[in-house]
Design a protein around this motif. Structure first.
Motif, PDB file in Angstrom:
ATOM      1  N   GLU A  72       0.832  -1.207   0.000  1.00  0.00           N
ATOM      2  CA  GLU A  72       0.000   0.000   0.000  1.00  0.00           C
ATOM      3  C   GLU A  72       0.865   1.254   0.000  1.00  0.00           C
ATOM      4  O   GLU A  72       0.572   2.217  -0.706  1.00  0.00           O
ATOM      5  N   GLU A  73       1.934   1.244   0.775  1.00  0.00           N
ATOM      6  CA  GLU A  73       2.841   2.395   0.801  1.00  0.00           C
ATOM      7  C   GLU A  73       3.514   2.584  -0.552  1.00  0.00           C
ATOM      8  O   GLU A  73       3.646   3.706  -1.043  1.00  0.00           O
ATOM      9  N   GLN A  76       0.991   4.063  -2.988  1.00  0.00           N
ATOM     10  CA  GLN A  76       0.820   5.501  -2.759  1.00  0.00           C
ATOM     11  C   GLN A  76       1.988   6.288  -3.324  1.00  0.00           C
ATOM     12  O   GLN A  76       1.800   7.341  -3.941  1.00  0.00           O
ATOM     13  N   GLN A  79       1.706   6.324  -7.085  1.00  0.00           N
ATOM     14  CA  GLN A  79       0.635   7.243  -7.491  1.00  0.00           C
ATOM     15  C   GLN A  79       1.101   8.696  -7.399  1.00  0.00           C
ATOM     16  O   GLN A  79       0.822   9.496  -8.291  1.00  0.00           O
ATOM     17  N   ARG A  80       1.824   9.032  -6.328  1.00  0.00           N
ATOM     18  CA  ARG A  80       2.373  10.397  -6.211  1.00  0.00           C
ATOM     19  C   ARG A  80       3.347  10.677  -7.351  1.00  0.00           C
ATOM     20  O   ARG A  80       3.329  11.746  -7.964  1.00  0.00           O
TER      21      ARG A  80
END
Length: 113
Positions: A72-73, A76, A79-80
């Motif tokens: 998940e990290e 993220q 995605q950033r």
């Protein structure tokens, strides 16, 4: 312990009846003890097996939670990164298209004409 009613019933029994019941219970106890070790041993083995399986499952669950958290990290972060790169590319496209649109409208010698 015994209740008052049970104690009074026993007190009213004859000595022979009490001895007969005692012998009956001793035989029943002996029969039960003979059957218990096998069943108890099987149950103990089953309990040990289930405890080991539970420990393995808990360890696997813990590992999977850790892996999911890391994934998940990473998602993220990706995605950033994609948002940043997309914004940068959009700015670059706008910068590159800007002079062409201006030069096309102006009808003259722009570089990308």
């Amino acid at each position: 312990g015994l209740g008052k009613e049970e104690a009074s019933k026993l007190a009213s029994l004859s000595r022979e009846e009490l001895l007969r019941r005692c012998v009956h219970f001793m035989e029943e106890n002996k029969t039960l003890k003979m059957g218990v070790p096998k069943d108890a041993k099987e149950l103990q083995q089953r309990v040990k097996f289930l405890e080991k399986m539970l420990q393995k499952s808990e360890a696997e669950r813990s590992e999977l939670i850790s892996r999911a958290t890391i994934a998940e990290e990473q998602l993220q972060e990706l995605q950033r990164h994609v948002r940043t790169m997309t914004a940068d590319y959009q700015k670059q496209i706008a910068r590159l298209q800007g002079p062409r649109q201006t030069s096309t409208r102006g009808g003259g010698g722009g570089l990308l004409n």
